[in-house]
Scaffold this motif. Structure first.
Motif, PDB file in Angstrom:
ATOM      1  N   LYS A  19       0.831  -1.197   0.000  1.00  0.00           N
ATOM      2  CA  LYS A  19       0.000   0.000   0.000  1.00  0.00           C
ATOM      3  C   LYS A  19       0.873   1.257   0.000  1.00  0.00           C
ATOM      4  CE  LYS A  19      -3.557   2.223   2.895  1.00  0.00           C
ATOM      5  NZ  LYS A  19      -4.256   2.132   4.204  1.00  0.00           N
ATOM      6  N   VAL A  20       0.505   2.214  -0.872  1.00  0.00           N
ATOM      7  CA  VAL A  20       1.187   3.509  -0.932  1.00  0.00           C
ATOM      8  C   VAL A  20       0.195   4.578  -0.479  1.00  0.00           C
ATOM      9  CG1 VAL A  20       2.381   5.186  -2.373  1.00  0.00           C
ATOM     10  CG2 VAL A  20       2.603   2.732  -2.858  1.00  0.00           C
ATOM     11  N   THR A  21       0.563   5.366   0.539  1.00  0.00           N
ATOM     12  CA  THR A  21      -0.325   6.401   1.078  1.00  0.00           C
ATOM     13  C   THR A  21       0.373   7.754   1.018  1.00  0.00           C
ATOM     14  OG1 THR A  21      -1.262   4.780   2.628  1.00  0.00           O
ATOM     15  CG2 THR A  21      -1.726   7.110   3.048  1.00  0.00           C
ATOM     16  N   LEU A  22      -0.290   8.721   0.389  1.00  0.00           N
ATOM     17  CA  LEU A  22       0.237  10.083   0.273  1.00  0.00           C
ATOM     18  C   LEU A  22      -0.641  11.013   1.100  1.00  0.00           C
ATOM     19  CD1 LEU A  22       2.483  11.614  -1.345  1.00  0.00           C
ATOM     20  CD2 LEU A  22       0.716  12.126  -3.045  1.00  0.00           C
ATOM     21  N   ALA A  23      -0.003  11.885   1.895  1.00  0.00           N
ATOM     22  CA  ALA A  23      -0.764  12.826   2.718  1.00  0.00           C
ATOM     23  C   ALA A  23      -1.559  13.792   1.836  1.00  0.00           C
ATOM     24  CB  ALA A  23       0.183  13.604   3.633  1.00  0.00           C
ATOM     25  N   ASN A  24      -2.628  14.345   2.390  1.00  0.00           N
ATOM     26  CA  ASN A  24      -3.503  15.242   1.629  1.00  0.00           C
ATOM     27  C   ASN A  24      -2.735  16.452   1.090  1.00  0.00           C
ATOM     28  OD1 ASN A  24      -5.764  13.670   2.031  1.00  0.00           O
ATOM     29  ND2 ASN A  24      -6.344  14.731   3.932  1.00  0.00           N
ATOM     30  N   HIS A  25      -3.023  16.793  -0.165  1.00  0.00           N
ATOM     31  CA  HIS A  25      -2.509  17.996  -0.829  1.00  0.00           C
ATOM     32  C   HIS A  25      -0.987  17.987  -1.024  1.00  0.00           C
ATOM     33  CE1 HIS A  25      -6.534  19.388  -0.109  1.00  0.00           C
ATOM     34  NE2 HIS A  25      -6.372  19.377   1.207  1.00  0.00           N
ATOM     35  N   VAL A  26      -0.350  16.862  -0.828  1.00  0.00           N
ATOM     36  CA  VAL A  26       1.103  16.779  -1.049  1.00  0.00           C
ATOM     37  C   VAL A  26       1.378  16.610  -2.549  1.00  0.00           C
ATOM     38  CG1 VAL A  26       3.153  15.342  -0.724  1.00  0.00           C
ATOM     39  CG2 VAL A  26       1.715  15.930   1.226  1.00  0.00           C
ATOM     40  N   VAL A  27       2.273  17.447  -3.092  1.00  0.00           N
ATOM     41  CA  VAL A  27       2.614  17.433  -4.515  1.00  0.00           C
ATOM     42  C   VAL A  27       4.027  16.879  -4.692  1.00  0.00           C
ATOM     43  CG1 VAL A  27       2.947  18.832  -6.596  1.00  0.00           C
ATOM     44  CG2 VAL A  27       1.113  19.395  -4.982  1.00  0.00           C
ATOM     45  N   ILE A  28       4.158  15.923  -5.618  1.00  0.00           N
ATOM     46  CA  ILE A  28       5.454  15.292  -5.892  1.00  0.00           C
ATOM     47  C   ILE A  28       5.941  15.721  -7.269  1.00  0.00           C
ATOM     48  CG2 ILE A  28       6.615  13.091  -6.351  1.00  0.00           C
ATOM     49  CD1 ILE A  28       4.779  11.781  -4.322  1.00  0.00           C
ATOM     50  N   ARG A  29       7.233  16.037  -7.365  1.00  0.00           N
ATOM     51  CA  ARG A  29       7.865  16.288  -8.677  1.00  0.00           C
ATOM     52  C   ARG A  29       8.967  15.265  -8.873  1.00  0.00           C
ATOM     53  NH1 ARG A  29       7.335  17.584 -12.432  1.00  0.00           N
ATOM     54  NH2 ARG A  29       8.254  19.495 -13.178  1.00  0.00           N
ATOM     55  N   PHE A  30       9.035  14.688 -10.056  1.00  0.00           N
ATOM     56  CA  PHE A  30       9.921  13.547 -10.316  1.00  0.00           C
ATOM     57  C   PHE A  30      10.841  13.840 -11.495  1.00  0.00           C
ATOM     58  CE2 PHE A  30      10.404   9.341 -12.581  1.00  0.00           C
ATOM     59  CZ  PHE A  30      11.308   8.796 -11.694  1.00  0.00           C
ATOM     60  N   LEU A  31      12.145  13.655 -11.286  1.00  0.00           N
ATOM     61  CA  LEU A  31      13.146  13.741 -12.358  1.00  0.00           C
ATOM     62  C   LEU A  31      13.586  12.332 -12.704  1.00  0.00           C
ATOM     63  CD1 LEU A  31      15.194  15.458 -14.103  1.00  0.00           C
ATOM     64  CD2 LEU A  31      16.795  15.139 -12.202  1.00  0.00           C
ATOM     65  N   SER A  32      13.243  11.873 -13.900  1.00  0.00           N
ATOM     66  CA  SER A  32      13.623  10.520 -14.304  1.00  0.00           C
ATOM     67  C   SER A  32      15.013  10.533 -14.927  1.00  0.00           C
ATOM     68  CB  SER A  32      12.608   9.951 -15.309  1.00  0.00           C
ATOM     69  OG  SER A  32      12.749  10.589 -16.568  1.00  0.00           O
ATOM     70  N   GLN A  33      15.588   9.345 -15.104  1.00  0.00           N
ATOM     71  CA  GLN A  33      16.905   9.245 -15.748  1.00  0.00           C
ATOM     72  C   GLN A  33      16.832   9.658 -17.203  1.00  0.00           C
ATOM     73  OE1 GLN A  33      19.618   5.963 -15.255  1.00  0.00           O
ATOM     74  NE2 GLN A  33      18.629   5.309 -13.388  1.00  0.00           N
ATOM     75  N   HIS A  34      15.699   9.367 -17.853  1.00  0.00           N
ATOM     76  CA  HIS A  34      15.564   9.631 -19.289  1.00  0.00           C
ATOM     77  C   HIS A  34      14.282  10.436 -19.542  1.00  0.00           C
ATOM     78  CE1 HIS A  34      18.818   6.783 -19.736  1.00  0.00           C
ATOM     79  NE2 HIS A  34      18.117   5.909 -19.053  1.00  0.00           N
ATOM     80  N   PRO A  35      14.312  11.744 -19.308  1.00  0.00           N
ATOM     81  CA  PRO A  35      13.108  12.570 -19.473  1.00  0.00           C
ATOM     82  C   PRO A  35      12.673  12.671 -20.932  1.00  0.00           C
ATOM     83  CG  PRO A  35      15.027  13.949 -19.040  1.00  0.00           C
ATOM     84  CD  PRO A  35      15.475  12.536 -18.858  1.00  0.00           C
ATOM     85  N   VAL A  36      11.378  12.891 -21.148  1.00  0.00           N
ATOM     86  CA  VAL A  36      10.801  12.962 -22.493  1.00  0.00           C
ATOM     87  C   VAL A  36      10.175  14.340 -22.696  1.00  0.00           C
ATOM     88  CG1 VAL A  36       9.093  11.987 -24.071  1.00  0.00           C
ATOM     89  CG2 VAL A  36      10.360  10.481 -22.513  1.00  0.00           C
ATOM     90  N   PHE A  37      10.480  14.969 -23.837  1.00  0.00           N
ATOM     91  CA  PHE A  37       9.888  16.260 -24.198  1.00  0.00           C
ATOM     92  C   PHE A  37       9.384  16.188 -25.640  1.00  0.00           C
ATOM     93  CE2 PHE A  37      12.934  17.507 -20.889  1.00  0.00           C
ATOM     94  CZ  PHE A  37      12.160  18.366 -20.115  1.00  0.00           C
TER      95      PHE A  37
END
Length: 608
Positions: free
Chosen positions: A59-77
């Protein structure tokens, strides 16, 4: 405040269990570094935390209104968008703003400033024209600019030069955002993180410490585990002896004894971490090595290399540093022979055998449809090492490619596994000159430590391009820095270079002239900053070099005596003559190095 929780997470890929019933929690303000061998699940864990991948169980639980930003190894644009459009569009998407309306008025200015800080100056250039490293930096800017509570960064320091890394390090130390990152940069980890999580054999081990403290705590954990295992084995031996005598009655007491024996026997001992094992595969290097004379190279109006000359010694450990795009990789290709200079000459000795570890692994280097075993066999079926002759399959096992994996496709490997396999192929060629262009990108810390130990005993020349300050400190004894189109030589590792460079900045700084007392104080400060000293590596070398020379001289005397004894044995005589020539060459090189160190020691003593 707890921002997110992972409870009893498991994740498998085929028969391989990457994460096995693990739990992870992130508190507000925590800065967590994830480490582990390539392929153990570091990026998988990040993607599960970021919500881009689902666990098989848990189970993965995220607190309310928490925003995540993710930098991957191979970003796509989108290739057709401009650099600035891509960053602003990404920020708008993350902030739930349509068509860019509603973004803060100064966001564009901040984006331009940060892009230039990371070496991207043309805001109207299409993303499709950017290199892989530039795309990674573009993605990093977009991640840092957007609103978030948690930053998840997968190898953020790849493709960053020293100044960029220093800025990012300072930014992450001071941000109030929580941070989870995977990085090989040990100085960066040590400075930024306050918690280390190690992934090993599907398990997570958490240490409330930065990287230096983690090393100590991990050693304590291993010692405790080993002590517990020794105790278990001791009790088990006694229980086995009791079982062999046989139970005299079927009493409850005897049944409990048997049950305890079975429980002890079923317990698993502490898991041993898998480690890459490097053994020196080496070709003899003759007297003539690689000599560069007046090398110059331009691209259009830009001069990358201007009138550079250098003769590599037989055991040189040389590092090249500088901003991205300054010409480091260009120079490596010129040394290796795949690129010609505009002017100047290069002489390579007949015995020189170069192993070139390139920065980028394209399909020309690694075809995704080839098998792992064939990729190594294309170089050689067998290689001679200090431990004897090794087959391609045995060499792969030393690099943690075992069993079915050897017959799998290259395209199925993770980025880190590809880098490790590529290193295996380069060493399989048995070079005597190693050119390593950004070797720390995507290699895990454990493999880097073993590579560093291997390079200590490598009987040849090592040439390194790297932004990894720790790796440079550990490996090189001389640094060339690209400074304004020229290469400036510094003795010692990265820390020595940085100190000398900073001293130069202080010495060249213009300050208003004050009183005579102030001027004298300033001048005395300059003198102190210019004071000569041994680097750590030079001090260690200076303390042992006379002993090395004495041993070589003694060996020469022994060889001369052996030649007299075997004067009638032509075969033996030839072997001895060859060994004597090699010893004389090494003695000559050590004598030259001793003269340099002795001269430096005298200058240090003279200045008090």
């Amino acid at each position: 405040m707890n921002l997110l929780s992972l409870e009893h997470i498991s994740k498998s890929y085929g028969v391989k269990k990457t994460l096995d019933d693990v739990s992870f929690f992130l508190q507000e303000g925590e800065k967590v570094g994830i480490i582990g061998i390539n392929g153990t699940g570091k990026s998988t864990l990040l993607r599960i935390v970021a919500g881009f991948e689902e666990p098989d169980v848990g189970k993965v639980t995220l607190a309310n209104h928490v925003v995540i930003r993710f930098l991957s190894q191979h970003p796509v644009f989108e290739d057709k968008k401009t650099v600035l459009e891509s960053v602003l569009a990404d920020c708008a998407r993350q902030n739930n703003v349509k068509d860019g309306n509603g973004l803060s008025w100064d966001l564009e200015a901040k984006a331009k400033e940060m892009l230039m800080r990371f070496g991207i100056y043309d805001m109207n250039e299409e993303v499709g024209h950017l290199s892989g490293g530039q795309r990674k930096r573009l993605a990093l800017v977009a991640v840092l600019l957007a609103d978030s509570d948690i930053l998840i960064l997968d190898e953020p320091t790849n493709h960053l030069d020293e100044n960029m890394s220093a800025w990012l390090e300072d930014y992450l130390k001071n941000t109030k955002k929580a941070l989870i990152m995977v990085t090989h940069d040990r100085y960066f980890l040590d400075s930024v993180t306050n918690r280390i999580v190690e992934i090993s054999k599907g398990n997570l081990y958490s240490y409330q410490a930065n990287y230096s403290e983690y090393l100590r705590l991990k050693q304590e954990r291993i010692m405790m585990e080993n002590a517990s295992e020794r105790k278990r084995q001791s009790i088990l031996r006694k229980e086995i002896a009791w079982m062999q005598r046989g139970a005299r009655a079927r009493s409850t007491k005897q049944k409990a004894h048997i049950q305890r024996y079975e429980e002890l026997a079923a317990m698993e001992g502490p898991t041993r971490e898998e480690q890459v094992y490097l053994s020196s595969a080496y070709s003899r290097l003759g007297k003539t090595t690689i000599e560069l004379k007046d090398i110059s190279k331009r691209y259009g109006e830009k001069t990358l290399i201007n009138d550079f000359s250098y003769i590599f010694l037989k055991d040189d450990r040389v590092g090249f540093v500088g901003a991205n795009g300054c010409g480091k990789t260009t120079l490596m290709k010129i040394i290796e022979g795949s690129l010609m200079p505009d002017s100047g000459t290069i002489e390579r000795g007949q015995t020189v055998k170069i192993g070139y570890y390139a920065q980028e692994i394209g399909t020309d280097i690694m075809n995704p449809t080839d098998r792992v075993i064939d990729y190594i066999r294309d170089v050689a079926e067998y290689v001679e090492t200090a431990d004897g002759k090794l087959s391609a399959s045995a060499m792969l096992e030393r690099f943690l490619f075992e069993g079915e994996v050897q017959y799998g496709l290259l395209g199925k490997l993770s980025g880190g596994e590809k880098r490790r396999l590529y290193l295996c192929r380069v060493l399989m060629e048995a070079p005597n000159v190693l050119i390593l262009d950004e070797p720390t990108n995507d290699l895990d810390i454990a493999t880097l430590q073993i590579l560093e130990d291997y390079l200590d005993s490598f009987a040849g020349i090592v040439i390194v391009v790297s932004h990894d300050r720790y790796f440079l400190d550990r490996v090189v004894r001389r640094i060339f820095a690209f400074e304004g189109g020229k290469l400036t030589q510094y003795e010692g590792g990265y820390s020595d270079y940085a100190a000398k460079r900073n001293n130069g900045i202080v010495q060249n700084a213009s300050t208003p002239k004050k009183s005579e007392k102030d001027e004298n104080q300033k001048n005395s400060y300059k003198i102190r900053q210019k004071k000569l000293k041994f680097s750590f590596a030079e001090q260690r070398e200076y303390e042992t070099i006379e002993e090395e020379i004495a041993k070589l001289e003694a060996l020469l005397m022994e060889l001369e005596q052996e030649e007299i004894k075997n004067a009638t044995n032509s075969v033996k005589l030839n072997e001895l003559a060859l060994k004597r020539t090699e010893t004389e060459e090494k003695l000559e090189e050590r004598m030259q190095r001793w003269m340099y160190l002795e001269e430096l020691a005298m200058k240090i003593e003279e200045q008090g």
